[in-house]
Structures are given as C-alpha cells and as structure tokens.
Design a protein around this motif. Structure first.
Motif, PDB file in Angstrom:
ATOM      1  N   LEU A  17     -35.969   4.623 -38.813  1.00 41.30           N
ATOM      2  CA  LEU A  17     -35.676   6.042 -38.956  1.00 41.30           C
ATOM      3  C   LEU A  17     -35.921   6.485 -40.394  1.00 41.30           C
ATOM      4  O   LEU A  17     -35.758   5.705 -41.334  1.00 41.30           O
ATOM      5  N   THR A  18     -36.283   7.764 -40.542  1.00 38.69           N
ATOM      6  CA  THR A  18     -36.501   8.328 -41.867  1.00 38.69           C
ATOM      7  C   THR A  18     -35.592   9.520 -42.101  1.00 38.69           C
ATOM      8  O   THR A  18     -35.269  10.266 -41.167  1.00 38.69           O
ATOM      9  N   GLN A  57     -29.594   2.772 -43.868  1.00 36.11           N
ATOM     10  CA  GLN A  57     -30.966   2.515 -44.308  1.00 36.11           C
ATOM     11  C   GLN A  57     -31.556   1.365 -43.500  1.00 36.11           C
ATOM     12  O   GLN A  57     -30.893   0.355 -43.236  1.00 36.11           O
ATOM     13  N   GLY A  58     -32.803   1.548 -43.059  1.00 37.47           N
ATOM     14  CA  GLY A  58     -33.482   0.476 -42.342  1.00 37.47           C
ATOM     15  C   GLY A  58     -33.173   0.390 -40.872  1.00 37.47           C
ATOM     16  O   GLY A  58     -33.619  -0.555 -40.199  1.00 37.47           O
ATOM     17  N   CYS A  59     -32.449   1.346 -40.334  1.00 38.87           N
ATOM     18  CA  CYS A  59     -32.113   1.314 -38.909  1.00 38.87           C
ATOM     19  C   CYS A  59     -33.373   1.515 -38.073  1.00 38.87           C
ATOM     20  O   CYS A  59     -34.166   2.427 -38.322  1.00 38.87           O
ATOM     21  N   THR A  60     -33.566   0.687 -37.070  1.00 38.79           N
ATOM     22  CA  THR A  60     -34.759   0.796 -36.245  1.00 38.79           C
ATOM     23  C   THR A  60     -34.611   1.906 -35.209  1.00 38.79           C
ATOM     24  O   THR A  60     -33.501   2.259 -34.796  1.00 38.79           O
ATOM     25  N   VAL A  61     -35.750   2.417 -34.787  1.00 41.10           N
ATOM     26  CA  VAL A  61     -35.757   3.450 -33.758  1.00 41.10           C
ATOM     27  C   VAL A  61     -35.175   2.906 -32.462  1.00 41.10           C
ATOM     28  O   VAL A  61     -34.403   3.588 -31.777  1.00 41.10           O
ATOM     29  N   ALA A  62     -35.513   1.680 -32.108  1.00 38.69           N
ATOM     30  CA  ALA A  62     -35.023   1.093 -30.861  1.00 38.69           C
ATOM     31  C   ALA A  62     -33.494   0.996 -30.868  1.00 38.69           C
ATOM     32  O   ALA A  62     -32.835   1.295 -29.858  1.00 38.69           O
ATOM     33  N   ALA A  66     -30.906   3.096 -28.314  1.00 38.34           N
ATOM     34  CA  ALA A  66     -29.890   2.429 -27.495  1.00 38.34           C
ATOM     35  C   ALA A  66     -28.498   2.992 -27.790  1.00 38.34           C
ATOM     36  O   ALA A  66     -27.674   3.171 -26.876  1.00 38.34           O
ATOM     37  N   PHE A  67     -28.240   3.281 -29.060  1.00 40.16           N
ATOM     38  CA  PHE A  67     -26.940   3.839 -29.450  1.00 40.16           C
ATOM     39  C   PHE A  67     -26.728   5.217 -28.829  1.00 40.16           C
ATOM     40  O   PHE A  67     -25.664   5.521 -28.299  1.00 40.16           O
ATOM     41  N   VAL A  68     -27.758   6.067 -28.883  1.00 37.26           N
ATOM     42  CA  VAL A  68     -27.642   7.413 -28.321  1.00 37.26           C
ATOM     43  C   VAL A  68     -27.427   7.339 -26.811  1.00 37.26           C
ATOM     44  O   VAL A  68     -26.572   8.040 -26.254  1.00 37.26           O
ATOM     45  N   ARG A  69     -28.179   6.489 -26.129  1.00 39.26           N
ATOM     46  CA  ARG A  69     -28.008   6.355 -24.674  1.00 39.26           C
ATOM     47  C   ARG A  69     -26.610   5.848 -24.320  1.00 39.26           C
ATOM     48  O   ARG A  69     -26.031   6.248 -23.312  1.00 39.26           O
TER      49      ARG A  69
END
Length: 274
Positions: A17-18, A57-62, A66-69
C-alpha cells in the motif's frame, strides 16, 4: 475500529500500500493512509460513509484486502450508525432570519443590499467588502449573494474559515504544550464529514486541519477536536494507547467525545435547500 497485528516481513515481490492511495475491495473503495508508527491495520468509517484504511509501512495489498473482507460486519454496523447521524444534519435555506451558530452562540442571518459605493461583480460578490460579515450580533449576507444558494453557501463557509483561523491564533500553542508536541500549523477548510485531521506533512510540527463547520460548536468542543487531532502527532489510530495519551492531557475526553457525537448531529455541514 478493528485492528490486526502486524505480520512478519513480506516478500519483496508483493505489492504494498502507498500513502494517499486507494484500495478497492469487492467494489468498495477505501482511502489509504500509511504510517511507520502503526503496527496494526485499522478502519475508519467517516461521517460521509467513506472508508479510510490505516496501514503500517510495508503492508501488502493482499493482507489489506483480507483484513477488509474480515471486517464486513463491523463496516455494516458503523455505516448504519453514520447514516443515522448524517440524516440529522440540518439543511439550510440561507434566507433572512435564519439562525446560524458561531462558537456555540446563535446569530441571525440578515440579508442586506450592497452598501453605498460598493459594486457587485459578475460572480455576485460585492467588491470592497466581504459578502458575509458579523456586525452587531448579526451575520450580514449580501442580497446579491443570497440570491444564489451555491454562492451563499460558499460565502458562509469562507467566512467560517476566516473567522476560525483568526480565532485559533495563539490558541493552539497551550494545547500543543499540554500534549508535549511541537505546535503545528492550522488550516481551516472543508473536510467532508470529518471535524478535523492531523498530517505530519513535511515539517516536524505537522498540520492540524479543521472543518469550517467545527466553529459552530461550543468552545470547549472545539478545544476537544484540537486536542483529539494533536494526540495523533504521537499516536496513530484510536487504540488504547491513543486514549491513554489524550486522557492524560484531557481527563474528560470520553465525556466530551460523547457530547460531540450527540451535539454534532445538529451542526450544519453545508447542505442547502435546492
């Protein structure tokens, strides 16, 4: 706000993520904020029903997807609550005699003709004077502006912004000292349905942004919004560490939050009758 512990280091080829970007999950768009101070993922449902994803920082999109779902039930509950609160915000007609608040006090709107010697521009504003002025306990609005609700809405919002920035001069430093943070700069602008926000920006002191509608609130609630945002200079999110920090500077913060949640429902956020 749900939270999830940070994982171990991710693979270098995984997209991350950015800051300031967006994430779309199953058709739902989320605004993304990234902070090196965060250790957990978190969600905020704004009062306009938009979603903000707070990520380390550095959190992946995947991982974020998964967290949002996994937060669907929480999002549904908070969105419903946001809808209930949003429906209570008044819609203004911006007509003569209407009541508007400034720092918790009521002021009647007075629609006036242009003063002698003033000329009206093609956009409807009067040259030589602000289209909105507080004079003798009345908010005076030029008739040439009042005739056009979008212009009148902008004129009032601009007046709240100018008045709020003037009022904040010198008021932020004592709160910054109490929170033990550098005094940030202040901007008053339209923040949608948020009372305020804090941004580290590029300077060490950061920026506190306040919604112009915040200055309709009583002074003690404006101070609460300021303290609330200043706490984010040291702690991201609204976890236990955040409330402990805010509570040390403002022991009654929980009561003030509840008061803001209740009283804030009746604050005009800029909606005008068509």
């Amino acid at each position: 706000m749900p939270a999830q512990p940070a994982h171990l280091a991710t693979r270098l080829d995984e997209p991350t993520l950015t800051e300031g970007g967006t994430l779309v999950v199953d058709g739902r768009e989320l605004r993304v904020t990234v902070s090196s101070r965060r250790r957990r993922l978190g969600l905020t449902v704004e009062r306009d029903r938009s979603l903000t994803l707070h990520a380390p920082q550095g959190c992946t999109v995947a991982r974020a997807e998964a967290f949002v779902r996994g937060s669907e039930a929480w999002i549904a509950v908070k969105t419903q609550l946001s809808d209930e609160r949003r429906q209570l915000h008044p819609i203004r007609t911006l007509r003569d005699g209407e009541i508007h608040r400034y720092l918790g006090r009521d002021y009647r709107l007075l629609v006036v003709d242009d003063e002698p010697g003033e000329r009206t521009s093609p956009r409807g504003t009067s040259s030589g004077a602000d289209p909105v002025r507080l004079v003798a306990g009345r908010l005076r609005l030029h008739a040439s502006v009042a005739a056009h609700p979008p212009l009148a809405r902008k004129a009032l919002a601009d007046w709240y912004s100018r008045a709020g920035e003037r009022w904040m001069r010198g008021r932020l430093q004592p709160w910054a000292a109490r929170m033990d943070v550098p005094e940030p700069s202040v901007r008053v602008r339209d923040l949608g349905h948020r009372w305020g926000s804090f941004s580290p920006a590029t300077a060490d002191s950061g920026v506190v942004s306040l919604h112009w509608a915040t200055f309709q609130l009583p002074i003690h609630l404006v101070d609460y919004v300021v303290a609330h945002e200043l706490a984010h200079a040291r702690v991201s999110g609204h976890g236990d560490a955040y409330w402990r920090l805010l509570g040390r500077a403002l022991p009654e913060c929980r009561r003030l939050k509840a008061e803001l949640d209740e009283l804030g429902r009746g604050v005009w956020m800029g909606d005008v009758a068509g």
